[in-house]
Design a protein around this motif. Structure first.
Motif, mmCIF file in Angstrom:
data_model
loop_
_atom_site.group_PDB
_atom_site.id
_atom_site.type_symbol
_atom_site.label_atom_id
_atom_site.label_comp_id
_atom_site.label_asym_id
_atom_site.label_seq_id
_atom_site.Cartn_x
_atom_site.Cartn_y
_atom_site.Cartn_z
ATOM 1 N N PRO A 43 -3.721 4.337 -9.532
ATOM 2 C CA PRO A 43 -3.289 4.804 -10.580
ATOM 3 C C PRO A 43 -3.247 6.622 -10.639
ATOM 4 N N GLU A 44 -4.298 7.023 -9.736
ATOM 5 C CA GLU A 44 -4.178 8.453 -9.698
ATOM 6 C C GLU A 44 -3.334 8.945 -8.982
ATOM 7 N N HIS A 45 -2.608 8.445 -7.985
ATOM 8 C CA HIS A 45 -1.548 9.094 -7.212
ATOM 9 C C HIS A 45 -0.314 8.544 -7.844
ATOM 10 N N GLN A 46 0.154 7.544 -8.351
ATOM 11 C CA GLN A 46 1.368 7.012 -8.809
ATOM 12 C C GLN A 46 2.282 7.337 -7.844
ATOM 13 N N PRO A 47 2.240 6.596 -6.548
ATOM 14 C CA PRO A 47 3.088 6.558 -5.539
ATOM 15 C C PRO A 47 4.527 6.009 -5.977
ATOM 16 N N ASP A 48 5.652 6.549 -5.194
ATOM 17 C CA ASP A 48 6.797 5.715 -5.499
ATOM 18 C C ASP A 48 7.270 4.540 -4.722
ATOM 19 N N LEU A 49 6.597 4.346 -3.635
ATOM 20 C CA LEU A 49 6.490 3.370 -2.977
ATOM 21 C C LEU A 49 5.210 2.957 -1.927
ATOM 22 N N ILE A 50 4.898 1.823 -1.749
ATOM 23 C CA ILE A 50 3.675 1.415 -1.188
ATOM 24 C C ILE A 50 3.834 0.648 0.170
ATOM 25 N N ILE A 51 3.547 1.077 1.280
ATOM 26 C CA ILE A 51 3.682 0.207 2.645
ATOM 27 C C ILE A 51 2.256 -0.464 2.696
ATOM 28 N N LEU A 52 2.340 -1.914 2.458
ATOM 29 C CA LEU A 52 1.179 -2.517 2.193
ATOM 30 C C LEU A 52 1.195 -3.528 3.502
ATOM 31 N N ASP A 53 -0.058 -3.762 4.202
ATOM 32 C CA ASP A 53 -0.113 -4.455 5.397
ATOM 33 C C ASP A 53 -0.697 -5.788 4.605
ATOM 34 N N LEU A 54 -0.087 -6.879 5.331
ATOM 35 C CA LEU A 54 -0.541 -8.061 4.912
ATOM 36 C C LEU A 54 -1.872 -8.582 5.289
ATOM 37 N N GLY A 55 -2.261 -8.414 6.600
ATOM 38 C CA GLY A 55 -3.696 -8.805 7.039
ATOM 39 C C GLY A 55 -4.655 -7.814 6.866
ATOM 40 N N LEU A 56 -5.012 -7.262 5.448
ATOM 41 C CA LEU A 56 -5.964 -6.339 5.354
ATOM 42 C C LEU A 56 -7.492 -7.273 5.311
ATOM 43 N N PRO A 57 -8.404 -6.552 5.860
ATOM 44 C CA PRO A 57 -9.739 -7.177 5.895
ATOM 45 C C PRO A 57 -10.185 -7.419 4.285
#
Length: 238
Positions: A43-57
């Motif tokens: 919420p602090e950053h309010q990005p326009d796009l997120i690149i999100l890895d599926l295999g996060l720990p």
């Protein structure tokens, strides 16, 4: 103004590569190594796009994606999911988590940048401006970007739709009763620079149904036309 991209990737080398690549393209990048941190500071950053890895720990990318979509924020970021193996694609497409696109590792830098730019252009690929569509149960104002559902006389519910869900509903209402194939919806909503599997359309339709249908498993508004695609049906407003 520079667009902000949030990178959620636990492999440091991949994250560094992504950050350097995208910053060279003029984007502002922020990196977190796990989903818990990303959710805490999103919420602090309010990005326009997120690149999100599926295999996060710990908390995987699907859970992070779902939780992000549930948060009320000023921006509605696009989400590009990174998957490690081809068989994981079905997990991304098959679950209505809110991912807008996916990319399988290893990927080419050119394709990644093209996907990012295509996603960020999608806000321009909506129905024609200054247009209002009305049926018995819905009002969509394209210019104001508002959508309302009228469940009963003298009662109105504002619909909380993502950009793509809004564009889909506006497209359906612009041609009530028309059957839209996946490819036609992609051309209308996503545009010519769409990348990925056409089944992504099914995911967004499923999410739209959850917000407008009393029983999403038996939809009365957005109906499946077997072998052809989808159509929207609602009575004209009296």
């Amino acid at each position: 103004m520079s667009k902000t991209i949030l990178i959620v990737e636990d492999e440091v080398e991949i994250a560094r590569f992504l950050q350097q690549l995208l910053e060279k393209e003029g984007f502002t990048c922020i990196h977190y190594r796990d989903g818990v941190q990303a959710l805490r500071f999103f919420p602090e950053h309010q990005p326009d796009l997120i690149i999100l890895d599926l295999g996060l720990p710990g908390m995987d990318g699907l859970e992070v994606c779902t939780r992000i979509r549930k948060q009320a924020t000023a921006t509605d970021p696009y989400i590009l999911m990174l998957t490690a193996k081809g068989e994981e694609i079905d997990r991304v497409i098959g679950l209505s988590t809110g991912a807008d696109d996916y990319l399988v590792k290893p990927f080419s830098p050119v394709e990644l940048v093209a996907r990012v730019r295509a996603l960020l252009r999608r806000s321009l690929r909506q129905a024609e401006p200054s247009q209002i569509y009305r049926t018995r149960h819905f009002t969509v104002d394209v210019d104001r970007h508002t959508a309302q559902q009228h469940p009963q006389p003298h009662a109105t519910d504002e619909l909380d739709l993502t950009t793509l869900e809004f564009a889909l509903l506006a497209t359906f209402m612009s041609g009530q009763g028309r059957v839209w194939s996946r490819s036609q919806l992609i051309e209308k909503v996503w545009g010519d620079d769409f990348f990925g599997d056409e089944r992504v359309v099914d995911t967004h339709i499923a999410r739209l149904r959850k917000k407008i249908e009393a029983d999403p498993t038996h939809p009365v508004f957005v109906k499946t036309v077997t072998g052809l695609g989808y159509k929207f049906e609602d009575e004209d407003r009296p």
